[in-house]
Design an enzyme around this catalytic site. Structure first.
Site, short mmCIF file in Angstrom:
data_model
loop_
_atom_site.label_atom_id
_atom_site.label_comp_id
_atom_site.label_asym_id
_atom_site.label_seq_id
_atom_site.Cartn_x
_atom_site.Cartn_y
_atom_site.Cartn_z
N LYS A 158 0.82 -1.21 0.00
CA LYS A 158 0.00 0.00 0.00
C LYS A 158 0.86 1.27 0.00
O LYS A 158 0.44 2.31 -0.49
CB LYS A 158 -0.92 0.02 1.22
CG LYS A 158 -1.84 -1.19 1.38
CD LYS A 158 -2.97 -1.20 0.37
CE LYS A 158 -4.09 -2.16 0.72
NZ LYS A 158 -3.74 -3.58 0.63
C1 LIG Z 1 -4.29 -4.73 0.09
C2 LIG Z 1 -3.49 -5.98 0.02
C3 LIG Z 1 -3.71 -6.96 -0.97
C4 LIG Z 1 -4.83 -6.85 -1.99
O1 LIG Z 1 -4.61 -5.88 -2.95
P1 LIG Z 1 -5.80 -5.33 -3.88
O2 LIG Z 1 -5.23 -4.22 -4.64
O3 LIG Z 1 -6.87 -4.89 -2.90
O4 LIG Z 1 -6.25 -6.46 -4.73
C5 LIG Z 1 -2.87 -8.07 -1.01
N1 LIG Z 1 -1.88 -8.22 -0.09
C6 LIG Z 1 -1.65 -7.31 0.88
C7 LIG Z 1 -0.57 -7.56 1.85
C8 LIG Z 1 -2.42 -6.15 0.96
O5 LIG Z 1 -2.19 -5.25 1.95
#
Ligand SMILES: *Cc1c(COP(=O)(O)O)cnc(C)c1O
Length: 497
Positions: free
Chosen positions: A112
């Site tokens: 993120k």
């Molecule tokens: C948010 C997240 C995901 C999923 O990603 P999306 O873009 O929502 O599909 C996968 N792994 C981790 C560790 C995340 O924080």
């Protein structure tokens, strides 16, 4: 370049407006009116530069109301000195034709950060361009990773405040500690008695509450959103797929013009894999987009059948950031694949809201099966994969990345593919230490999170990321807990109005 809404083609706004406001008033998501091209020659040139320069070259195609100078400032502010080593998103060669794209070297140890370090820079400039002078209040409901990454991204950013709500029993203790010890003068954190849906519903209610809106207006403030429906979070994610391909060119893995790679993404809200789809559409030589899910496999079924049906059991898994039954960004994909038919998309989304289900038409189904492949795996298989990859390749992966590695294994078994694969690695293994330790050394699992970080380090020899190691000595700043009905007062109180 203008942006329109997935639910109403007559909408036309600038990138800055789309980023400042987050979501279209008709409930649709903002999408670019066309997908720009990134040519092979541009790729060759990009391969000679670093991550930040690549980011500017990709973003300037989408954010045309920003000057090159502005984008460079944003990108430098986001990525300089904040992602560990020289390379912001390194590609690690773990086996023949398997390249792990590590996206978690930022300040909160999850992918993120790749977007949420950049978003505040884009958002504050977007606000200047569209509604100058307003103080922006970011409200976030989180199941863990987004909340911390947004807090860290917006901390002490002038002209912004951020308030995060998390479910009191829905986050890991490391995730909770990351949030309640958050530093910064413009941040607030509050636990909600209830689950993630209660937090999310409460936040949505506040966004649309006329009373609180007029209260904010009086104080020259306005709400905005930092979750992945905001275009300002999606655009930065396209960059790392292009950058990874450029790195593979430099490593000599890509030998001929147009050589393809497959991309495997552990998927929740469909933001990350959608960014890979956009990169492919821009011209990046991607073969299959492989969508990996945990036991919450609503997307696996959708990609295989064209039927999206959220009416099913919800599982709490060891890859909690993918525990999701409504993948918001899928709307952007089906919009594109339907030939930008906003009326059809609106119909499907109305059906989803009313019945929890929709089925796309044959033309869209055909395109999906040409572009995508999908698979899923449960917790036991996830842990088995962590152990196998660690034992045989000496590579420690987190639970989410392990789901992707497992599903890639399924794909290769079925198709015998020898195309190089880029696996999006979305979190540091330390962020989910109990489950990872349980996989590689189950006898070392204990009650104390910090003991488990140390144990995982002893077993693996992988260094504990400094932001997680440093949590132990940090003072708790936020111990507030409220129920859903108390969220509004909490917001007003934290804003001091
Ligand atoms: C948010 C997240 C995901 C999923 O990603 P999306 O873009 O929502 O599909 C996968 N792994 C981790 C560790 C995340 O924080």
């Amino acid at each position: 370049m203008n942006y329109t809404s997935t639910r109403d083609n007559s909408v036309k706004v600038s990138a800055a407006y789309a980023i400042a406001t987050g979501i279209s008033p008709d409930g649709g998501l903002y999408v670019p009116e066309n997908i720009p091209e990134f040519t092979y020659d541009e790729l060759v040139e990009a391969a000679k530069t670093d991550y930040r320069e690549r980011a500017v070259r990709v973003l300037e195609k989408y954010l045309t109301d920003f000057t090159g100078e502005e984008l460079r400032e944003c990108v430098d502010g986001a990525y300089t000195g904040k992602f560990g080593g020289e390379n912001v998103a390194p590609v690690v060669d773990i086996a023949e034709n398997r390249f792990v794209l590590e996206l978690w070297h930022g300040p909160t140890c999850a992918f993120k950060d790749m977007a949420l370090q950049l978003l505040p820079h884009l958002l504050t400039r977007s606000v200047k361009k569209t509604c100058d002078g307003k103080e922006i209040v970011i409200l976030v409901a989180t199941s863990g990773d987004t909340g911390k990454a947004a807090l860290e991204g917006f901390r002490d950013v002038p002209g912004t405040r951020i308030i995060v709500f998390y479910p009191v029993e829905g986050v890991s203790s490391i995730q909770k500690r990351q949030m309640v010890t958050q530093e910064g003068g413009n941040v607030g954190v509050c636990a909600i008695k209830g689950n993630f849906d209660d937090a999310q519903t409460g936040v949505k209610r506040i966004f649309t509450d006329p009373e609180i809106a007029s209260e904010l207006e009086k104080h020259n403030m306005a709400f905005s959103s930092a979750n992945s429906i905001n275009w300002g979070r999606l655009a930065p994610q396209i960059v790392y797929y292009i950058s990874a391909y450029a790195d593979l060119m430099n490593k000599g893995v890509i030998k001929n013009r147009g050589d393809k790679v497959n991309v495997v993404v552990p998927t929740g809200n469909f933001g990350n894999i959608l960014a890979a789809y956009y990169a492919k559409k821009m011209g990046l030589p991607i073969g299959k987009l492989i969508c990996a899910s945990n036991s919450n496999n609503v997307l696996t079924d959708f990609i295989r059948t064209g039927v999206y049906d959220r009416n099913r059991k919800f599982y709490t898994t060891i890859s909690p950031s993918m525990d999701i039954l409504i993948s918001s960004n899928l709307e952007r994909l089906i919009y594109d694949l339907s030939g930008c038919d906003s009326a059809r998309v609106k119909g499907w989304m109305d059906s989803l809201a009313a019945t929890g289900r929709y089925e796309v038409d044959e033309d869209v189904k055909a395109k999906i099966s040409e572009l995508f492949w999908a698979g899923c795996c449960n917790d036991a298989s996830t842990q088995e994969t962590i152990k196998t990859v660690f034992d045989s390749r000496n590579y420690l992966s987190d639970t989410h990345t392990a789901v992707a590695l497992n599903v890639l294994g399924q794909y290769v078994k079925e198709f015998g593919s020898d195309v190089p694969a880029i696996i999006a690695s979305t979190a540091s293994p330390y962020k989910f230490a109990p489950a990872v330790l349980g996989a590689v050394a189950s006898d070392k699992v204990s009650e104390d999170e910090f003991d488990m970080l140390t144990a995982l380090c002893d077993v693996s020899g992988v260094e504990i990321p400094a932001p997680l190691a440093g949590l132990k000595g940090k003072a708790v700043r936020f111990d507030r807990v409220c129920d859903g009905s108390g969220m509004k007062d909490t917001v007003l109180d934290m804003l001091g109005i």
